[in-house]
Scaffold this active site. Structure first.
Site, PDB file in Angstrom:
ATOM      1  CE1 TYR A 138     -10.304  -0.551  -8.330  1.00  0.00           C
ATOM      2  CE2 TYR A 138     -12.591  -0.682  -7.607  1.00  0.00           C
ATOM      3  CZ  TYR A 138     -11.276  -0.326  -7.378  1.00  0.00           C
ATOM      4  OH  TYR A 138     -10.933   0.254  -6.192  1.00  0.00           O
ATOM      5  NE  ARG A 198     -15.151   7.515  -5.485  1.00  0.00           N
ATOM      6  CZ  ARG A 198     -13.919   7.789  -5.896  1.00  0.00           C
ATOM      7  NH1 ARG A 198     -13.284   6.920  -6.626  1.00  0.00           N
ATOM      8  NH2 ARG A 198     -13.319   8.916  -5.558  1.00  0.00           N
ATOM      9  CG  ASP A 208     -13.507   3.720  -4.030  1.00  0.00           C
ATOM     10  OD1 ASP A 208     -13.368   2.562  -3.607  1.00  0.00           O
ATOM     11  OD2 ASP A 208     -13.929   3.987  -5.157  1.00  0.00           O
ATOM     12  N   PRO A 222      -7.917  -4.906  -5.632  1.00  0.00           N
ATOM     13  CG  PRO A 222      -8.014  -3.198  -7.212  1.00  0.00           C
ATOM     14  CD  PRO A 222      -7.439  -4.552  -6.968  1.00  0.00           C
TER      15      PRO A 222
HETATM   16  P1  FAD Z   1      -0.767   3.157   2.391  1.00  0.00           P
HETATM   17  O1  FAD Z   1      -2.051   3.840   2.130  1.00  0.00           O
HETATM   18  O2  FAD Z   1       0.018   2.667   1.227  1.00  0.00           O
HETATM   19  O3  FAD Z   1       0.095   4.177   3.233  1.00  0.00           O
HETATM   20  C1  FAD Z   1       1.465   4.013   3.425  1.00  0.00           C
HETATM   21  C2  FAD Z   1       2.055   5.369   3.762  1.00  0.00           C
HETATM   22  O4  FAD Z   1       3.390   5.166   4.166  1.00  0.00           O
HETATM   23  C3  FAD Z   1       2.095   6.309   2.564  1.00  0.00           C
HETATM   24  O5  FAD Z   1       1.583   7.569   2.938  1.00  0.00           O
HETATM   25  C4  FAD Z   1       3.563   6.358   2.190  1.00  0.00           C
HETATM   26  O6  FAD Z   1       3.944   7.635   1.696  1.00  0.00           O
HETATM   27  C5  FAD Z   1       4.232   6.079   3.509  1.00  0.00           C
HETATM   28  N1  FAD Z   1       5.534   5.439   3.386  1.00  0.00           N
HETATM   29  C6  FAD Z   1       5.868   4.391   2.613  1.00  0.00           C
HETATM   30  N2  FAD Z   1       7.160   4.067   2.807  1.00  0.00           N
HETATM   31  C7  FAD Z   1       7.646   4.920   3.718  1.00  0.00           C
HETATM   32  C8  FAD Z   1       8.903   5.094   4.344  1.00  0.00           C
HETATM   33  N3  FAD Z   1       9.939   4.310   4.062  1.00  0.00           N
HETATM   34  N4  FAD Z   1       9.049   6.093   5.223  1.00  0.00           N
HETATM   35  C9  FAD Z   1       8.015   6.916   5.530  1.00  0.00           C
HETATM   36  N5  FAD Z   1       6.799   6.789   4.981  1.00  0.00           N
HETATM   37  C10 FAD Z   1       6.614   5.807   4.097  1.00  0.00           C
HETATM   38  N6  FAD Z   1      -7.443   0.087  -2.726  1.00  0.00           N
HETATM   39  C11 FAD Z   1      -8.688  -0.093  -3.119  1.00  0.00           C
HETATM   40  O7  FAD Z   1      -9.480  -0.654  -2.358  1.00  0.00           O
HETATM   41  N7  FAD Z   1      -9.096   0.364  -4.339  1.00  0.00           N
HETATM   42  C12 FAD Z   1      -8.232   0.993  -5.198  1.00  0.00           C
HETATM   43  O8  FAD Z   1      -8.581   1.367  -6.309  1.00  0.00           O
HETATM   44  C13 FAD Z   1      -6.927   1.197  -4.806  1.00  0.00           C
HETATM   45  N8  FAD Z   1      -6.065   1.828  -5.605  1.00  0.00           N
HETATM   46  C14 FAD Z   1      -4.806   2.037  -5.173  1.00  0.00           C
HETATM   47  C15 FAD Z   1      -3.928   2.710  -6.003  1.00  0.00           C
HETATM   48  C16 FAD Z   1      -2.642   2.970  -5.580  1.00  0.00           C
HETATM   49  C17 FAD Z   1      -1.722   3.722  -6.496  1.00  0.00           C
HETATM   50  C18 FAD Z   1      -2.220   2.518  -4.303  1.00  0.00           C
HETATM   51  C19 FAD Z   1      -0.830   2.808  -3.816  1.00  0.00           C
HETATM   52  C20 FAD Z   1      -3.097   1.831  -3.502  1.00  0.00           C
HETATM   53  C21 FAD Z   1      -4.390   1.575  -3.919  1.00  0.00           C
HETATM   54  N9  FAD Z   1      -5.295   0.882  -3.135  1.00  0.00           N
HETATM   55  C22 FAD Z   1      -6.554   0.704  -3.532  1.00  0.00           C
HETATM   56  C23 FAD Z   1      -4.897   0.279  -1.879  1.00  0.00           C
HETATM   57  C24 FAD Z   1      -5.246   1.117  -0.685  1.00  0.00           C
HETATM   58  O9  FAD Z   1      -4.908   2.448  -0.947  1.00  0.00           O
HETATM   59  C25 FAD Z   1      -4.475   0.523   0.472  1.00  0.00           C
HETATM   60  O10 FAD Z   1      -4.929  -0.795   0.716  1.00  0.00           O
HETATM   61  C26 FAD Z   1      -4.605   1.302   1.752  1.00  0.00           C
HETATM   62  O11 FAD Z   1      -4.265   2.631   1.534  1.00  0.00           O
HETATM   63  C27 FAD Z   1      -3.691   0.675   2.792  1.00  0.00           C
HETATM   64  O12 FAD Z   1      -3.408   1.574   3.794  1.00  0.00           O
HETATM   65  P2  FAD Z   1      -1.985   1.595   4.497  1.00  0.00           P
HETATM   66  O13 FAD Z   1      -2.061   2.700   5.475  1.00  0.00           O
HETATM   67  O14 FAD Z   1      -1.643   0.247   4.972  1.00  0.00           O
HETATM   68  O15 FAD Z   1      -0.924   1.904   3.352  1.00  0.00           O
END
Ligand code: FAD
Length: 662
Positions: A286, A278, A50, A362
């Site tokens: 947290y 927020r 967020d 996080p």
């Molecule tokens: P992600 O946001 O994880 O996106 C990955 C995407 O790839 C997802 O949409 C997934 O569906 C897709 N995907 C995965 N595997 C496959 C596959 N094999 N084939 C096709 N698609 C696939 N960060 C904070 O700062 N504060 C928080 O409180 C916090 N809470 C979180 C809670 C959860 C449950 C999660 C999962 C993450 C949290 N994070 C938090 C971390 C933050 O969301 C991530 O650091 C950020 O979203 C990273 O972005 P990304 O695009 O690299 O990965």
């Protein structure tokens, strides 16, 4: 047996979280034939990351959608620190500015990841003319790379072959956490109006079918459990942590006075808590859950965790203040390792970005920001290479530039986690406890890193500065350095390798004040910035003319002007004594038979009617008489600084010769 259908695209993106959507945004802005697939059947609508750093907001602004985030978000201005007093009862011990003052025109804001994804999706739709759409409920099944073709960068070479499987609704719906009536991450009652359409997934009638995609490049943005990373056999290196975090997004009912401030609360005996105020009256808490420990395999049993348990832990930490809630929007619990990927790319063909190459706690709100910024670094490079403008070797700078940032992030998180999770020291002699002075100092220092503004890329073909990249420990091939060397002392506060800072300047033609950075759009073009100095001095005018006529005569650069290299000018003479058409060579404000003169390219460092005087030349550390020339890359990081002269112009040409194909 029916044949599996086959198709081609230039760039295939796996995963549509923040990193994947940022990559797709660049593809849309650069006009690339790209596809983006995600295994989930919808975007996310609440929870997860967020916090938005100042640098992320500058990046959003360079695309043109920062205003949406800025309006909807909660703005965090002050950070309060709460610690036990001599009686063991928590009290406010300090207040500091939430972010370092004066570094950016933005401050830190908080808005959940689902909204950020919305802004990206709308932007991609607009700029790709609806050609790039997230294809949901699609899972990659196999990856093959033709090793012979991987080194062949001709336009007809598609070395990557991926088989995709179209999932059924059931397969594409993520499981919910156990033990709670509140959905974790897909809670749908709080949908924003413009998100509703995303829930009605339009079936393409492809469920259960397979297809083959051949691609030139592929970017794995598929999160911490990255399938792409596993296919490449790359590892995440680092340590698992024992810290289990509970996260609650609630509308709190409380007498705690700082509930609308960002707070770090260290209790005497009950652990620590972070308060993040927020949007929509929500507050994120947290909390480190000390009662849940990992088992012998190192994993904690998350099914034992529920919102009631998390709020109880929070109540103990905040005692004697009361805290309850009626509405819980989202919650999660997780245990996260601090790890960095060994490799960020495979043969400059398959890349990994975001959580796929770094994971960490996080608390400092870095995950989404650093993930987006990885993709922001990579996307334009891919765009320019696919279009045949830049040499494919620029793609090597992705790993050399971003791996170091990921490592810094883990180091930062490591330090901050220890200080955040440790028990407060009882007194000066208590060496096992965390001193609150130390915590404050680490917070203030760490804030510079956490703002995203301290990123300083090493020497490479894109960053013409002294010192070789290998020396900086990022393993870059030294031979890929740009041969031109900048003159940093001509602009002491514009650091080569860092993002161009911003000061207010006025448009020469209409006197409107602008933050200069606002003129550096993320449209895939480099910016040649002429700090033209005092154009009313005959000697300086001669230097400016010499620069412009050498530029005009450059057979190498001329075809790239305005198309791949935009020109911006900022002079320091008095606005009212200068005239756009009289004092500035045409090349700086070109004429078009249909649209007339370009009135948006020449700026002046002068006093505005309504917004004071920013003294931009002084801020940039540039001599007001003689000026200089600066090249900003398409991502606003500074690549070159040189003299504003015929000689300086030849260096500018040299810089671009190191990057462009021809
Ligand atoms: P992600 O946001 O994880 O996106 C990955 C995407 O790839 C997802 O949409 C997934 O569906 C897709 N995907 C995965 N595997 C496959 C596959 N094999 N084939 C096709 N698609 C696939 N960060 C904070 O700062 N504060 C928080 O409180 C916090 N809470 C979180 C809670 C959860 C449950 C999660 C999962 C993450 C949290 N994070 C938090 C971390 C933050 O969301 C991530 O650091 C950020 O979203 C990273 O972005 P990304 O695009 O690299 O990965």
């Amino acid at each position: 047996v029916s044949e599996i259908p086959e198709s081609k695209c230039d760039v295939l993106i796996i995963g549509a979280g923040p990193a994947g959507l940022m990559t797709a945004t660049w593809m849309a802005r650069c006009g690339i034939n790209a596809r983006i697939v995600d295994k989930r059947n919808t975007k996310i609508f609440s929870g997860q990351a967020d916090g938005l750093q100042m640098r992320s907001l500058e990046i959003f602004d360079s695309f043109g959608f920062c205003d949406r985030a800025w309006k909807e978000a909660n703005h965090m201005i002050e950070m309060c620190m709460w610690n036990p007093g001599p009686d063991g009862v928590i009290r406010r011990s300090d207040r500091v500015s939430d972010v370092p003052v004066g570094l950016s025109r933005f401050t830190q804001i908080v808005l959940h990841q689902g909204r950020i994804e919305r802004f990206f999706l709308d932007h991609i739709k607009k700029y790709s003319k609806d050609l790039i759409k997230v294809e949901r409920a699609v899972l990659p099944d196999s990856l093959e790379i033709d090793e012979k073709l991987a080194g062949d960068h001709s336009p007809t070479s598609y070395p990557i072959k991926v088989t995709l499987r179209h999932l059924t609704e059931e397969e594409a719906t993520p499981a919910q956490s156990n033990g709670s009536s509140v959905s974790d991450g897909l809670f749908r009652s709080n949908l924003a109006d413009d998100d509703t359409d995303d829930l009605i997934r339009k079936s393409q009638g492809k469920e259960g079918t397979m297809e083959i995609v051949r691609a030139k490049y592929m970017v794995g943005c598929d999160g911490a459990h990255s399938w792409t990373r596993r296919q490449l056999g790359f590892q995440l290196e680092g340590e698992p942590t024992d810290f289990i975090w509970g996260v609650l997004d609630v509308i709190p009912i409380t007498d705690f006075p700082d509930i609308r401030m960002r707070c770090a609360v260290h209790s005497a005996e009950s652990g620590s808590l972070m308060v993040i105020p927020r949007e929509n009256k929500l507050v994120r808490l947290y909390i480190q859950l000390t009662e849940v420990k990992p088992d012998t395999s190192g994993r904690a049993d998350r099914s034992r965790i529920n919102p009631e348990m998390i709020i109880k832990a929070a109540q103990k930490i905040l005692s004697p203040y009361k805290l309850t809630y009626e509405h819980c929007d989202w919650w999660t619990a997780y245990q996260i390792g601090q790890r960095v990927g060994t490799n960020f790319d495979y043969r400059s063909r398959v890349f990994l970005a975001g959580d796929a190459v770094h994971t960490h706690s996080p608390k400092a709100g870095q995950g989404m920001n650093v993930s987006m910024q990885d993709a922001f670094n990579l996307g334009w490079k891919l765009g320019l290479v696919v279009k045949g403008i830049a040499r494919p070797s620029i793609l090597k700078t992705y790993q050399s530039e971003r791996r170091r940032i990921a490592q810094d992030l883990i180091d930062f998180d490591h330090k901050f986690s220890r200080l955040f999770s440790g028990k407060p020291a009882k007194d000066l002699l208590d060496e096992t406890g965390v001193s609150m002075a130390e915590f404050k100092e680490a917070f203030v220092k760490g804030n510079m890193f956490a703002s995203g503004l301290s990123v300083d890329y090493g020497a490479s073909m894109l960053v013409a500065k002294a010192g070789d990249a290998a020396e900086q420990g990022d393993g870059t091939d030294v031979s890929s350095k740009n041969e031109v060397i900048s003159k940093q002392d001509l602009a002491t506060n514009i650091k080569i390798g860092m993002r161009l800072p911003s000061f207010k300047v006025l448009n020469q033609a209409d006197a409107r004040p602008w933050h200069f950075q606002e003129r550096l759009k993320s449209d895939g073009r480099f910016r040649l910035i002429l700090f033209a100095g005092n154009v009313l001095s005959p000697t300086q005018k001669k230097r400016l003319d010499a620069f412009c006529s050498t530029l005009d005569a450059s057979r190498f650069l001329k075809p790239h002007l305005y198309k791949d290299i935009d020109i911006l000018t900022c002079h320091s003479a008095k606005r009212t004594d200068t005239e756009l058409l009289r004092d500035f060579p045409d090349i700086l404000h070109p004429f078009d038979v249909r649209t007339g003169w370009d009135y948006d390219s020449v700026y002046v460092d002068d006093v505005s009617y309504h917004e004071g005087y920013s003294d931009a030349y002084r801020g940039y550390g540039v001599d007001k008489e003689t000026g200089c020339v600066v090249i900003a890359r398409p991502d606003q990081y500074v690549g070159f600084i040189g003299e504003l002269s015929g000689e300086g112009m030849r260096e500018v040409e040299g810089y671009f010769r190191g990057i462009f194909v021809g």
